[in-house]
Design a protein around this motif. Structure first.
Motif, PDB file in Angstrom:
ATOM      1  N   ASN A 189      69.248 -45.585  32.477  1.00  0.00           N
ATOM      2  CA  ASN A 189      69.187 -44.261  33.106  1.00  0.00           C
ATOM      3  C   ASN A 189      67.801 -43.932  33.657  1.00  0.00           C
ATOM      4  OD1 ASN A 189      67.993 -44.113  30.613  1.00  0.00           O
ATOM      5  ND2 ASN A 189      68.908 -42.156  30.022  1.00  0.00           N
ATOM      6  N   ALA A 275      64.966 -47.436  25.796  1.00  0.00           N
ATOM      7  CA  ALA A 275      65.864 -46.317  26.106  1.00  0.00           C
ATOM      8  C   ALA A 275      65.071 -45.055  26.421  1.00  0.00           C
ATOM      9  CB  ALA A 275      66.806 -46.056  24.930  1.00  0.00           C
ATOM     10  N   ASP A 277      65.804 -40.695  26.858  1.00  0.00           N
ATOM     11  CA  ASP A 277      66.812 -39.693  26.521  1.00  0.00           C
ATOM     12  C   ASP A 277      66.326 -38.305  26.925  1.00  0.00           C
ATOM     13  OD1 ASP A 277      69.276 -38.877  25.521  1.00  0.00           O
ATOM     14  OD2 ASP A 277      68.436 -38.431  23.536  1.00  0.00           O
ATOM     15  N   ASP A 279      68.042 -34.220  28.818  1.00  0.00           N
ATOM     16  CA  ASP A 279      69.072 -33.643  29.681  1.00  0.00           C
ATOM     17  C   ASP A 279      68.647 -33.806  31.137  1.00  0.00           C
ATOM     18  OD1 ASP A 279      66.997 -31.751  29.502  1.00  0.00           O
ATOM     19  OD2 ASP A 279      68.129 -30.570  28.055  1.00  0.00           O
ATOM     20  N   GLN A 284      62.781 -37.937  25.045  1.00  0.00           N
ATOM     21  CA  GLN A 284      62.465 -38.956  24.046  1.00  0.00           C
ATOM     22  C   GLN A 284      62.402 -40.340  24.681  1.00  0.00           C
ATOM     23  OE1 GLN A 284      65.560 -38.462  21.031  1.00  0.00           O
ATOM     24  NE2 GLN A 284      64.080 -37.441  19.675  1.00  0.00           N
ATOM     25  N   THR A 297      61.513 -44.400  17.989  1.00  0.00           N
ATOM     26  CA  THR A 297      61.761 -43.340  18.975  1.00  0.00           C
ATOM     27  C   THR A 297      60.697 -42.266  18.856  1.00  0.00           C
ATOM     28  OG1 THR A 297      64.148 -43.749  18.880  1.00  0.00           O
ATOM     29  CG2 THR A 297      63.437 -41.629  19.776  1.00  0.00           C
TER      30      THR A 297
END
Length: 393
Positions: A189, A275, A277, A279, A284, A297
């Motif tokens: 993403n 990764a 994270d 919205d 994160q 993380t």
């Protein structure tokens, strides 16, 4: 983004908040994969169109005759390509610029360029591009947007540029200014957070967004080192994530020393992001220590990716000499053959001109050229110089 960067007016309807439009699409059985739906000029409905189809539907290229022989075709409308268009057209050359996305290149997406000569308070990349386009068109240059050059037919003169729709455009001279694309780590993403916590340049603007927070710099080259030192002046802590086990092979010694001596910078070797994270905004970041296999993380909202850039030269394969990283060799750097083992050599009795590739009358300017200085001012300068060399050729 395509419409905004091309300064074309549009109305955007968000289906998550506009129930009426969602009901309308449901009535016409529009599937999720067919969104976005574009109503073009009030007549034509396009379902999830490509940029090429959108540009053609809006009539961006309706006044361009692909069968016409051009004095000069410029591939790529970054600062270098736009400068070549302005000077070429103003000096009477029949000039066509081909840009697959939007004029401005990487500079066009910059919120503020503060080190460009003549703009002491800075200028946005989009504003600079818009002015250059207006200037080029005032002198008669044509602009084709939304189409990509997929091949250079270099076996005959004049040269022919093959477009993604199969059309061929003939040109006496070609100026290649396709720039380079940022290398991006394989994170699912990543694109979602670009501009919303993920950045590819560390300027004063980005540093102000970070405030007194922890930040991450990805990369082990000089650009990453310079970014880390710069961001440490305003941020709380800079975490450098380096895939290698050290910096000595990729970074200048003085930068390594400055990083080592800086208590605000922590270097994590053999480490990479796994990764992201959040919205709408990055919240994160998860990274993995490849030496130990440990994953952790962190609540970090700003990631600067400085993993280098790759040239856009795949469409030139077999035609021009490239260096070992795929950038185009020009002028004295040709030395009879390319560093990547290519057999492309200079074919004429005269020596190649300063920005000329191994193909006579084909020039390379801007970030795509081997040895180029990555500055807007130098790109504009090379674009202007190239036109003078086109006249000589």
């Amino acid at each position: 983004e395509f419409l905004a960067r091309n300064a074309h007016p549009f109305t955007y309807v968000d289906l998550d908040s506009d129930k009426t439009s969602q009901e309308l699409l449901d009535r016409f059985n529009v599937k999720t994969q067919e969104v976005p739906v574009v109503i073009c000029n009030g007549r034509t409905v396009l379902r999830n169109p490509s940029v090429q189809k959108l540009a053609d539907c809006l009539g961006f290229n309706v006044n361009i005759d692909s069968s016409q022989m051009r004095d000069m075709v410029i591939v790529g409308a970054g600062p270098a390509g736009l400068a070549a268009a302005v000077y070429g057209a103003s000096e009477g050359l029949d000039t066509l610029v081909i840009e697959k996305e939007a004029p401005g290149g990487q500079a066009g997406s910059s919120s503020k360029i503060e080190n460009y000569l003549g703009f002491p308070t800075g200028v946005s990349g989009q504003e600079l591009s818009a002015r250059a386009i207006t200037q080029a068109q005032k002198f008669g240059a044509k602009m084709m947007v939304g189409h990509k050059v997929v091949q250079l037919d270099c076996k005959q003169r004049p040269y022919h540029l093959v477009l993604d729709n199969g059309d061929k455009i003939a040109a006496h001279a070609v100026v290649i200014s396709t720039g380079a694309r940022y290398n991006k780590p394989p994170i699912a993403n990543l694109q979602k957070f670009e501009g919303q916590g993920v950045y590819y340049g560390a300027t004063y603007i980005e540093s102000q967004l970070c405030g007194d927070e922890d930040v991450i710099v990805v990369g082990g080259g000089n650009s990453a080192g310079q970014a880390a030192v710069f961001l440490s002046q305003s941020g709380r802590k800079v975490h450098m994530l380096v895939r290698r086990g050290g910096l000595s092979e990729t970074m200048s010694r003085y930068l390594i020393q400055r990083i080592t001596d800086n208590p605000g910078i922590e270097v994590h070797y053999k480490t990479e992001i796994t990764a992201l994270d959040g919205d709408m905004q990055l919240k994160q970041v998860t990274w993995r220590d490849n030496a130990s296999g440990e994953t952790s993380t962190h609540d970090i909202h700003h990631v600067f990716i400085m993993a280098g850039a790759s040239p856009r030269t795949d469409w030139l394969e077999g035609c021009v000499a490239l260096d070992d990283k795929g950038f185009i060799l020009t002028g004295r750097d040709l030395n009879g053959h390319a560093a990547n083992g290519s057999t492309k050599t200079w074919s004429l009795n005269r020596v190649p001109q300063m920005l000329e590739t191994s193909l006579p009358s084909v020039f390379a300017v801007g970030d795509v050229r081997s040895g180029n200085v990555k500055r807007v001012a130098s790109a504009v300068g090379e674009g202007a110089i190239a036109v003078n060399l086109v006249h000589r050729a």
